[in-house]
Design a protein around this motif. Structure first.
Motif, PDB file in Angstrom:
ATOM      1  N   PHE A 113       0.891  -1.238  -0.091  1.00  0.00           N
ATOM      2  CA  PHE A 113       0.033  -0.021   0.109  1.00  0.00           C
ATOM      3  C   PHE A 113       0.905   1.175  -0.059  1.00  0.00           C
ATOM      4  N   VAL A 114       0.624   2.288  -0.943  1.00  0.00           N
ATOM      5  CA  VAL A 114       1.251   3.494  -0.970  1.00  0.00           C
ATOM      6  C   VAL A 114       0.388   4.610  -0.107  1.00  0.00           C
ATOM      7  N   LEU A 115       1.156   5.054   0.820  1.00  0.00           N
ATOM      8  CA  LEU A 115       0.465   6.163   1.839  1.00  0.00           C
ATOM      9  C   LEU A 115       1.046   7.387   0.874  1.00  0.00           C
ATOM     10  N   PHE A 116       2.241   7.661   0.739  1.00  0.00           N
ATOM     11  CA  PHE A 116       2.577   9.096   0.088  1.00  0.00           C
ATOM     12  C   PHE A 116       2.768   8.844  -1.364  1.00  0.00           C
ATOM     13  N   ASN A 117       1.947   9.302  -2.151  1.00  0.00           N
ATOM     14  CA  ASN A 117       2.056   9.039  -3.647  1.00  0.00           C
ATOM     15  C   ASN A 117       3.221  10.003  -4.064  1.00  0.00           C
ATOM     16  N   SER A 118       3.682  10.851  -3.120  1.00  0.00           N
ATOM     17  CA  SER A 118       4.492  11.833  -3.611  1.00  0.00           C
ATOM     18  C   SER A 118       5.766  11.853  -2.565  1.00  0.00           C
ATOM     19  N   ALA A 119       6.907  11.479  -2.851  1.00  0.00           N
ATOM     20  CA  ALA A 119       7.916  11.629  -1.589  1.00  0.00           C
ATOM     21  C   ALA A 119       7.987  13.080  -1.124  1.00  0.00           C
ATOM     22  N   PRO A 120       8.006  12.987   0.176  1.00  0.00           N
ATOM     23  CA  PRO A 120       8.195  14.414   0.786  1.00  0.00           C
ATOM     24  C   PRO A 120       9.811  15.253   1.037  1.00  0.00           C
ATOM     25  N   TYR A 121      10.564  14.629  -0.087  1.00  0.00           N
ATOM     26  CA  TYR A 121      11.982  15.091  -0.104  1.00  0.00           C
ATOM     27  C   TYR A 121      11.716  16.644  -0.662  1.00  0.00           C
ATOM     28  N   ALA A 122      12.612  17.250   0.195  1.00  0.00           N
ATOM     29  CA  ALA A 122      12.659  18.656  -0.044  1.00  0.00           C
ATOM     30  C   ALA A 122      14.009  19.394   0.424  1.00  0.00           C
ATOM     31  N   ILE A 123      14.265  20.493  -0.231  1.00  0.00           N
ATOM     32  CA  ILE A 123      15.646  21.378   0.391  1.00  0.00           C
ATOM     33  C   ILE A 123      14.677  22.656   0.732  1.00  0.00           C
ATOM     34  N   VAL A 124      14.972  22.901   2.152  1.00  0.00           N
ATOM     35  CA  VAL A 124      14.338  24.095   2.633  1.00  0.00           C
ATOM     36  C   VAL A 124      15.358  24.946   2.599  1.00  0.00           C
ATOM     37  N   ALA A 125      15.112  26.055   2.287  1.00  0.00           N
ATOM     38  CA  ALA A 125      16.084  27.268   2.224  1.00  0.00           C
ATOM     39  C   ALA A 125      15.580  28.435   2.789  1.00  0.00           C
ATOM     40  N   ARG A 126      16.409  29.425   2.977  1.00  0.00           N
ATOM     41  CA  ARG A 126      16.146  30.740   3.453  1.00  0.00           C
ATOM     42  C   ARG A 126      16.270  31.683   2.251  1.00  0.00           C
ATOM     43  N   LYS A 127      15.178  32.407   1.851  1.00  0.00           N
ATOM     44  CA  LYS A 127      15.279  33.325   0.648  1.00  0.00           C
ATOM     45  C   LYS A 127      16.145  34.336   1.043  1.00  0.00           C
ATOM     46  N   SER A 128      16.254  34.740   2.313  1.00  0.00           N
ATOM     47  CA  SER A 128      17.192  36.028   2.565  1.00  0.00           C
ATOM     48  C   SER A 128      18.571  35.592   2.529  1.00  0.00           C
ATOM     49  N   ARG A 129      19.107  34.340   2.174  1.00  0.00           N
ATOM     50  CA  ARG A 129      20.164  33.714   1.617  1.00  0.00           C
ATOM     51  C   ARG A 129      20.281  33.750   0.043  1.00  0.00           C
ATOM     52  N   GLY A 130      19.452  34.383  -0.562  1.00  0.00           N
ATOM     53  CA  GLY A 130      19.401  34.599  -1.897  1.00  0.00           C
ATOM     54  C   GLY A 130      18.806  33.222  -2.592  1.00  0.00           C
ATOM     55  N   ILE A 131      18.099  32.248  -2.109  1.00  0.00           N
ATOM     56  CA  ILE A 131      17.672  31.054  -2.532  1.00  0.00           C
ATOM     57  C   ILE A 131      16.250  31.088  -2.784  1.00  0.00           C
ATOM     58  N   HIS A 132      15.584  31.124  -4.040  1.00  0.00           N
ATOM     59  CA  HIS A 132      14.269  31.106  -4.124  1.00  0.00           C
ATOM     60  C   HIS A 132      14.014  29.820  -5.192  1.00  0.00           C
ATOM     61  N   LEU A 133      14.911  29.547  -5.955  1.00  0.00           N
ATOM     62  CA  LEU A 133      14.844  28.242  -6.934  1.00  0.00           C
ATOM     63  C   LEU A 133      15.846  27.337  -6.869  1.00  0.00           C
ATOM     64  N   LEU A 134      15.622  26.242  -7.323  1.00  0.00           N
ATOM     65  CA  LEU A 134      16.536  25.122  -6.930  1.00  0.00           C
ATOM     66  C   LEU A 134      18.107  25.416  -7.579  1.00  0.00           C
ATOM     67  N   SER A 135      18.120  26.168  -8.623  1.00  0.00           N
ATOM     68  CA  SER A 135      19.185  26.712  -9.393  1.00  0.00           C
ATOM     69  C   SER A 135      20.009  27.540  -8.525  1.00  0.00           C
ATOM     70  N   ASP A 136      19.457  28.249  -7.456  1.00  0.00           N
ATOM     71  CA  ASP A 136      20.141  29.208  -6.552  1.00  0.00           C
ATOM     72  C   ASP A 136      20.973  28.549  -5.707  1.00  0.00           C
ATOM     73  N   LEU A 137      20.899  27.159  -5.484  1.00  0.00           N
ATOM     74  CA  LEU A 137      21.842  26.610  -4.673  1.00  0.00           C
ATOM     75  C   LEU A 137      23.087  26.504  -5.123  1.00  0.00           C
TER      76      LEU A 137
END
Length: 346
Positions: A113-137
């Motif tokens: 049985f699949v509970l999470f149809n989408s994995a919860p993986y994420a990068i959580v960043a601070r916008k104040s550090r100049g990160i708004h998109l994945l490419s900003d890493l």
């Protein structure tokens, strides 16, 4: 005299039928419960609410199941418990299951049985550090906790999005200090689960509008998330019990979707010093992003798209050398799911 015998025969027949019906009813209500030992792969949080609500509402009992819950220290430990038969079922990350199955002499554990149809993986960043998109890493420092599951799919995600992995610095830490380190500004972002890190950071006072939650699923990651995995001997010996467990869980998910506040209360009651408001915020995130996805609303709870699962296995292979790369049927067994119409969100 004949009339009396006829009446008496009819009375005896009616009494026999009534007694037989009572015996059938008694045997049904007295059916012994099947004990199920269930392991969560981590400490309790609101994402487990459907299981607890199913138990509280008597859904497992109605299926003649006696379910006991314990927690393990990560998916590998939970999988080892199921493989050894110490747990009948467990909630684990399917991507950990895929890697676990590649070990030599591993029992053929499968998700049912699949509970999470989408994995919860994420990068959580601070916008104040100049990160708004994945490419900003590019050129930034990302905190990664020990045994983090999300970072295992980073190479595939980076390639898909044209990011040079050598341009991103990873800083190792324990999971206990992941959010404090980011809130203190010691790193630019952290890797983890969106419903854990992002909600925890807001709870620590980091302004919501300063957080960029870069969900892997929004950048081409096709991974499924948490699944129920079964011990193969249990599944073979108790198929009806396993089907009943799945039915009860589906009822628990529907109840959680209808009454998230009650579900959060129930989950919080299983957490030492559980914060009901924090768990409700976590649960709303999980429901929207991981459980009740558009795919699930169209196709129902619990199942997979075999082609998608195999593409996700290909993504795992970018950072994992398989002895023998599996196909979808090696990882998922859909025989215990009810018909699609019974799995649609009410």
């Amino acid at each position: 005299m004949v009339g009396f015998k006829t009446i008496a025969s009819h009375c005896l027949l009616a009494l026999s039928i009534a007694l037989a019906a009572c015996n059938v009813h008694a045997s049904e209500t007295a059916a012994p419960s099947v004990a199920i030992h269930f392991s969560f792969d981590r400490p309790v949080d609101a994402s487990m609410a459907p299981f607890f609500l199913a138990a509280k509402d008597g859904r497992f009992a109605a299926e003649h199941l006696n379910v006991s819950f314990t927690s393990a220290a990560g998916s590998p430990e939970a999988l080892a418990r199921v493989a050894a038969g110490d747990s009948d079922l467990a909630l684990v990350d399917i991507n950990a299951l895929i890697r676990f199955r590649d070990k030599a002499d591993t029992p053929p554990l499968k998700a049912v049985f699949v509970l999470f149809n989408s994995a919860p993986y994420a990068i959580v960043a601070r916008k104040s550090r100049g990160i708004h998109l994945l490419s900003d890493l590019d050129g930034k420092t990302v905190g990664v906790a020990d045994s983090d599951l999300s970072i295992r799919l980073w190479p595939a995600l980076a390639r898909q999005n044209g990011i040079n992995v050598s341009h991103v610095k990873f800083f190792g830490m324990s999971a206990a200090v992941r959010e404090p380190v980011l809130s203190a500004g010691q790193v630019d972002a952290v890797a983890g689960f969106s419903y854990l890190s992002a909600v925890n950071l807001r709870d620590r006072g980091v302004p919501a509008d300063d957080l960029a939650v870069l969900r892997y699923a929004d950048y081409g990651c096709e991974a499924y998330g948490f699944v129920v995995v079964a011990n193969p001997a249990f599944a073979a010996a108790r198929p009806d019990a396993l089907k009943g467990f799945v039915r009860a869980l589906i009822a628990g998910i529907n109840a959680t979707a209808k009454e998230p506040a009650r579900a959060a209360d129930e989950a919080a009651s299983h957490i030492d010093d559980g914060d009901r408001d924090l768990e409700l915020a976590r649960l709303r995130t999980v429901l929207a992003d991981n459980i009740l996805t558009d795919v699930v609303r169209r196709n129902g709870l619990g199942g997979i798209d075999p082609a998608r699962l195999e593409r996700s296995i290909d993504q795992i292979a970018e950072d994992f050398k398989f002895r023998k790369k599996p196909v979808a049927g090696d990882i998922f067994d859909g025989r215990f799911l009810p018909p699609v119409e019974s799995r649609l969100i009410n």
